[in-house]
Design an enzyme around this catalytic site. Structure first.
Site, PDB file in Angstrom:
ATOM      1  N   TYR A 180     -53.849  27.375-111.006  1.00  0.00           N
ATOM      2  CA  TYR A 180     -54.790  28.323-111.288  1.00  0.00           C
ATOM      3  C   TYR A 180     -55.990  28.120-112.297  1.00  0.00           C
ATOM      4  O   TYR A 180     -56.166  27.081-112.652  1.00  0.00           O
ATOM      5  CB  TYR A 180     -54.154  29.559-111.978  1.00  0.00           C
ATOM      6  CG  TYR A 180     -52.924  30.296-110.943  1.00  0.00           C
ATOM      7  CD1 TYR A 180     -52.856  30.484-109.767  1.00  0.00           C
ATOM      8  CD2 TYR A 180     -51.654  30.554-111.589  1.00  0.00           C
ATOM      9  CE1 TYR A 180     -52.170  31.048-108.992  1.00  0.00           C
ATOM     10  CE2 TYR A 180     -50.829  30.689-110.768  1.00  0.00           C
ATOM     11  CZ  TYR A 180     -50.961  31.144-109.413  1.00  0.00           C
ATOM     12  OH  TYR A 180     -49.860  31.607-108.440  1.00  0.00           O
ATOM     13  N   ASP A 421      -7.486  38.349 -96.812  1.00  0.00           N
ATOM     14  CA  ASP A 421      -8.206  37.251 -96.031  1.00  0.00           C
ATOM     15  C   ASP A 421      -7.091  36.478 -95.301  1.00  0.00           C
ATOM     16  O   ASP A 421      -6.073  36.088 -95.954  1.00  0.00           O
ATOM     17  CB  ASP A 421      -9.182  36.513 -96.905  1.00  0.00           C
ATOM     18  CG  ASP A 421     -10.386  35.989 -96.143  1.00  0.00           C
ATOM     19  OD1 ASP A 421     -11.427  36.300 -96.070  1.00  0.00           O
ATOM     20  OD2 ASP A 421     -10.029  34.868 -95.337  1.00  0.00           O
TER      21      ASP A 421
HETATM   22  P1  ADP Z   1     -19.541  38.089 -94.995  1.00  0.00           P
HETATM   23  O1  ADP Z   1     -20.579  37.278 -95.379  1.00  0.00           O
HETATM   24  O2  ADP Z   1     -20.173  39.478 -94.464  1.00  0.00           O
HETATM   25  O3  ADP Z   1     -18.884  38.421 -96.209  1.00  0.00           O
HETATM   26  P2  ADP Z   1     -17.859  36.180 -94.205  1.00  0.00           P
HETATM   27  O4  ADP Z   1     -17.893  35.306 -92.790  1.00  0.00           O
HETATM   28  O5  ADP Z   1     -18.557  35.164 -95.098  1.00  0.00           O
HETATM   29  O6  ADP Z   1     -18.445  37.330 -94.091  1.00  0.00           O
HETATM   30  O7  ADP Z   1     -16.437  36.371 -94.457  1.00  0.00           O
HETATM   31  C1  ADP Z   1     -15.572  36.948 -93.668  1.00  0.00           C
HETATM   32  C2  ADP Z   1     -13.865  36.738 -94.006  1.00  0.00           C
HETATM   33  O8  ADP Z   1     -13.129  37.622 -93.310  1.00  0.00           O
HETATM   34  C3  ADP Z   1     -13.642  35.489 -93.754  1.00  0.00           C
HETATM   35  O9  ADP Z   1     -13.166  34.821 -94.741  1.00  0.00           O
HETATM   36  C4  ADP Z   1     -12.460  35.617 -92.748  1.00  0.00           C
HETATM   37  O10 ADP Z   1     -11.261  34.673 -92.870  1.00  0.00           O
HETATM   38  C5  ADP Z   1     -12.071  36.922 -93.003  1.00  0.00           C
HETATM   39  N1  ADP Z   1     -11.243  37.621 -91.905  1.00  0.00           N
HETATM   40  C6  ADP Z   1     -11.894  37.609 -90.744  1.00  0.00           C
HETATM   41  N2  ADP Z   1     -10.893  38.703 -89.843  1.00  0.00           N
HETATM   42  C7  ADP Z   1      -9.866  38.877 -90.501  1.00  0.00           C
HETATM   43  C8  ADP Z   1      -8.620  39.679 -90.472  1.00  0.00           C
HETATM   44  N3  ADP Z   1      -8.469  40.268 -89.274  1.00  0.00           N
HETATM   45  N4  ADP Z   1      -7.942  39.788 -91.469  1.00  0.00           N
HETATM   46  C9  ADP Z   1      -8.175  39.031 -92.758  1.00  0.00           C
HETATM   47  N5  ADP Z   1      -9.149  38.582 -93.016  1.00  0.00           N
HETATM   48  C10 ADP Z   1     -10.258  38.320 -92.070  1.00  0.00           C
END
Ligand code: ADP
Ligand code: SF4
Length: 686
Positions: A180, A421
Site C-alpha cells: 500500500y 459412524d
Molecule cells: P460431511 O463432510 O458431510 O460431514 P463426510 O464424508 O466427511 O461428510 O463424512 C460422512 C461420514 O458418514 C463418513 O465418516 C462415513 O463413514 C459415514 N457413513 C456413511 N454411511 C454411513 C452409514 N450407513 N452408517 C454410519 N456411518 C455412515
C-alpha cells in the site's frame, strides 16, 4: 475453573500511548468483507470478539479517500462525516465489553485500481504494484504524486483520524504495509523520487513519519497512534548503518508511534496457510523490533497455544499477542484461557477459507467457526445457544465434519444426541485427508468436536457402527439426521463444461479408493478439475512412494482455486519439489490402461502419456442411498416414531469442509424453531 498462573502474564494491562489495553490479546486489523453497507453485521462480528476477551479489537482496512478504492473487493471507508455512524456502531459494541477499538486507516496507492471512483491511482513514481498471487489486478497504471499530492494525502489521513476519533476509536493506524501507498515509498524499486521523499532511507521513511505526525496532531493526544508495517522485504536488504533496512526504518522511527504492529509483506506469507507454515512463522522477520523501540509491539503468527503466546512475551519478541484468524475461529479464546478452559479453544486450522471470503467479495466465513459473520444476521452467538425446546432425541448417521458439528451444537442446546459412524474413527473425509502432506492441522476440526462430545453426558458416540434402515427404525429416535457424506465419481467433463459420463476401467481410481488403501501402480496421472487442495495434495503424497507422478488439470494452475486461500504459490513449489510433472489447460480425453490421451482445452491438440493408473479428482455426488431408502418407507417411519429425516453436509450438497460444518450447525440451530420469512436478516447502510 481458575486460570493457570502460568498464563497470568497474558492478562496484564499494556499501556499504548494515552490508552491502556486491558490485556495482551489484540485482534489486529483483518479483512472481514464487511463494508459500511453492513454496519450491524460488522459491529456484531467485532463486538463478540471483545465479549470473548480480546483486549483490543480493530477494523479491517478503512479507506481515507476515494483514490484508495479497492472495488470489487469489499472495503470500509471514512471519506465523509456520514461514514462515522456505521463505525460508531462497532466501537460501541467493542467498548461495551471493556476493550479498545482500533481503526486501520488505509491508502492503497498503486495497489488499488479505483474501479468505482475512476481516479488515477497514486504512487511515488508511477510504478504499478503487481500482486502475483491474486488474479484480479487490472490494467490501470498509477500516476506519480507531486508535492501537492503528498500534502493532500497528509490532510486525508488527518481528516480520517479526526473522523475515527469522533467514531469512538481509541487507536488510529498509519498503515505502511502489503504494497500500500506508504509502503511503496519505503522501497527503492517503487520509489524513484529525487525530492525529499526518495533516495536515502531517511528520505524514503519521511512520508511514514509525516503520516504519524499528522495523525498525532489530528487526535490531539486522545487516541494512540499505531504504525502497521511490513518488514519481510526490508529485512532481506542489508542496511548502510544497521543489519538490514528493516532495522534502519524501525531505528529511524523508534518511539514515534505509540505501537508497532509488525507483519509480513504479502498475503501468502502474512496470512500463511498451515499446509506450509507453522504457528509463529513471522518470528524470524519481526523478532528484532522490540530491541529498537520502547513502544509496545504486536505481531501475529496464527497463535492458538497459550504457552507459545507466553513464550513470545517472555523471550522479548512481542508485547501483545496479535490474532486475526485465531480470533475468527474462536472469538472466546482469551476468556477460555482466563477461565482455565484452554483445552476448549477451537483452534484455527490455517485453511484460509476466511481470506478466500474477502477475495470472493463476501462477508467472512470460517471452517472452524460457523457463526463467524452470522452473529447478527442469523443471531448465532458462538457460545450461547437456545435451550432445547422439546424432549426430542436425535440420531445422526455419519460422523464427518457435518455430523460432528451438528451433534456438538444440538448437545450444547441440551438435546439427547446419538452419533454413529461406520468407521472405527470419527472424522469422515478428514480421516484420509489429514494424512496427506501438510494437512494434519486440519484434524483440529475433528479433535475439537470430539472433545466437546466426549465431555457431555447427553451424547452417545457409536464408532464402528454402520447403520441401515432397519437399525435406524429400531432405535426409537424422533429425528434422524443423515450426514453420510459424498463419494468421488469417475465422471469427466467436456471443455464446454458438459458432463460426458463416467470413465470406467480397472485402473481408474478416485480419492475414495486411495482412502480405502489402494496403491495405484506407476506411472500415475492425477487428473484435477475439482481445483481445490485435494488433487495437489494427493499427487504430492503419491510422489513420496513412486517416482512417476503427473498432475493434469483443466485449469491454468495446479490446485487453481487455492489462489483464493493464499496456498497456490506454495502448492506449485511443493509439486515441483516432489518431482511431480505438471500439465495445465489439459483435459483427459481417453485412457486405455497403458496410454492416457490429453487434449488442450482450447485447441484440442492431443498429447499421449504412458500411464498405468489414473486418479480422477473431479466431481462428488451425495452418498444418500440411506436417506432415499428411509424416505421410501413412508408411513412405516412414522409408525416407528420417526417424525423427520433430514440430510445435511455433503450428503445433501457436496462442498468444502466449511460448507459441511455450516450445514450441520444450521440444522442444529434451527431445530425446533419456526422458520422465518427469509433465511437471514438483511443489513442496511445507516
Ligand atoms: P460431511 O463432510 O458431510 O460431514 P463426510 O464424508 O466427511 O461428510 O463424512 C460422512 C461420514 O458418514 C463418513 O465418516 C462415513 O463413514 C459415514 N457413513 C456413511 N454411511 C454411513 C452409514 N450407513 N452408517 C454410519 N456411518 C455412515
Ligand atoms: Fe482459521 Fe480456516 Fe477459520 Fe480462517 S477459515 S479462521 S484459517 S479455521
Amino acid at each position: 475453573m481458575a486460570r493457570n498462573p502460568r498464563f497470568d502474564i497474558l492478562f496484564e494491562p499494556v499501556r499504548i500511548g494515552p490508552v491502556t489495553a486491558p490485556n495482551r490479546f489484540y485482534q489486529v486489523p483483518h479483512a472481514s468483507g464487511m463494508t459500511n453497507a453492513l454496519p450491524q453485521v460488522r459491529a456484531s462480528f467485532r463486538g463478540i470478539k471483545a465479549e470473548g476477551g480480546w483486549g483490543v479489537v480493530c477494523t479491517g482496512a478503512v479507506s481515507i479517500h476515494p483514490s484508495s478504492d479497492d472495488s470489487p473487493l469489499p472495503f470500509a471507508m471514512l471519506w465523509d462525516d456520514k461514514d462515522i455512524p456505521a463505525h460508531a456502531l462497532m466501537t460501541d459494541a467493542v467498548h461495551r465489553h471493556g476493550a479498545l477499538a482500533g481503526v486501520e486507516l488505509w491508502h492503497g496507492g498503486a495497489c488499488t485500481l479505483n474501479r468505482t471512483s475512476r481516479l488515477a491511482p497514486l504512487s511515488p513514481s508511477g510504478m504499478p504494484w503487481l500482486s502475483t498471487h491474486l488474479g484480479f489486478m487490472g490494467n490501470q497504471r498509477p500516476r506519480t504524486m507531486d508535492t501537492a499530492d503528498i500534502q493532500e494525502l497528509l490532510r486525508w489521513q488527518a481528516a480520517g483520524a479526526r473522523r475515527a476519533m469522533q467514531a469512538g476509536f481509541d487507536i488510529v493506524y498509519v498503515y505502511a504495509g502489503m504494497g500500500y501507498l506508504p509502503y511503496e515509498f519505503l522501497l527503492p524499486e517503487y520509489n524513484h523520487r529525487t525530492d525529499a521523499y526518495g533516495g536515502s532511507i531517511e528520505n524514503r521513511v519521511r512520508l511514514v513519519r509525516e503520516l504519524i505526525e499528522a495523525t498525532r496532531d489530528a487526535v490531539g493526544g486522545k487516541c494512540a497512534v499505531a504504525l502497521r508495517i511490513s518488514l519481510e522485504e526490508l529485512r532481506g536488504r542489508p542496511g548502510n548503518s544497521a543489519e538490514s533496512e528493516a532495522h534502519e526504518v524501525v531505528g529511524l522511527l523508534a518511539d514515534l508511534p505509540d505501537l508497532w504492529d509488525v507483519k509480513m509483506d504479502s498475503s501468502p506469507t502474512d496470512c500463511a496457510p498451515s499446509r506450509f507454515s507453522p504457528e509463529g512463522s513471522h518470528e524470524p522477520i519481526v523478532n528484532f523490533v522490540k530491541q529498537l523501540t520502547a513502544r509496545p509491539v504486536v505481531g501475529v503468527g496464527r497463535f492458538t497455544s497459550p504457552d507459545v503466546m507466553v513464550s513470545q512475551i517472555r523471550r522479548g519478541v512481542l508485547d501483545l499477542i496479535g490474532g486475526a484468524r485465531p480470533s475468527i475461529a474462536d472469538p472466546f479464546l482469551p476468556n477460555k484461557i482466563n477461565e482455565g478452559r484452554e483445552h476448549e479453544i477451537r483452534e484455527c486450522i490455517g485453511c484460509n477459507i476466511c481470506i478466500s471470503s474477502w477475495h470472493d467479495g463476501v462477508p467472512v466465513r470460517c471452517t472452524q467457526n460457523p457463526t463467524a459473520g452470522e452473529e447478527w444476521r442469523r443471531d448465532w452467538h458462538p457460545e450461547r445457544f437456545a435451550p432445547a425446546a422439546s424432549e426430542s432425541s436425535i440420531l445422526i448417521v455419519g460422523g464427518g465434519p457435518a455430523g460432528l458439528e451438528c451433534a456438538v451444537t444440538l448437545a450444547r442446546r441440551g438435546y439427547s444426541v446419538t452419533i454413529a459412524d461406520t468407521a472405527k474413527e470419527f472424522g469422515g473425509r478428514l480421516r484420509f485427508e489429514t494424512r496427506l502432506p501438510g494437512l494434519a492441522t486440519w484434524g483440529r476440526v475433528v479433535d475439537w468436536r470430539l472433545g466437546q462430545l466426549r465431555s457431555r453426558p447427553n451424547v452417545q458416540l457409536y464408532p464402528a457402527s454402520e447403520l441401515g434402515v432397519d437399525d435406524i427404525m429400531g432405535l426409537e429416535h424422533s429425528h434422524v439426521v443423515i450426514a453420510t457424506g459424498a463419494r468421488w465419481t469417475r465422471m469427466l467433463y467436456s471443455t464446454l463444461e458438459f458432463p460426458v459420463g463416467q470413465l470406467d476401467g480397472p485402473s481408474v481410481y478416485t480419492p475414495d479408493d486411495l482412502a480405502a488403501g489402494v496403491v495405484p501402480p506407476a506411472p500415475v496421472v492425477v487428473f484435477d478439475f475439482d481445483n481445490y487442495y485435494l488433487a495437489g495434495a494427493v499427487a504430492e503424497q503419491l510422489a513420496r512412494t513412486t517416482s512417476d507422478v503427473t498432475y493434469v488439470t483443466t485449469a491454468g494452475n495446479a490446485s487453481a482455486w487455492t489462489f483464493m486461500t493464499n496456498e497456490l504459490p506454495q502448492v506449485h513449489r511443493a509439486l515441483v519439489k516432489a518431482r511431480v510433472l505438471i500439465h495445465t489447460l489439459k483435459r483427459v480425453a481417453a485412457f486405455d490402461g497403458e496410454t492416457l490421451t490429453m487434449a488442450d482445452v482450447y485447441s484440442g491438440t492431443e498429447q499421449r502419456l504412458a500411464c498405468r493408473s489414473l486418479v480422477i479428482v473431479g466431481v462428488r455426488t451425495p452418498r444418500d442411498e440411506l436417506y432415499q431408502a428411509l424416505m421410501a418407507k413412508g408411513q412405516e417411519l412414522r409408525n416407528a416414531g420417526i417424525t423427520a429425516v433430514t440430510r445435511i453436509g455433503d450428503s445433501l450438497a457436496p462442498g468444502a469442509i466449511v460448507h459441511a460444518v455450516h450445514s450441520g450447525h444450521r440444522y442444529a440451530r434451527e431445530f425446533d424453531t419456526v422458520p422465518g420469512p427469509a433465511p437471514y436478516a438483511r443489513d442496511f447502510p445507516l
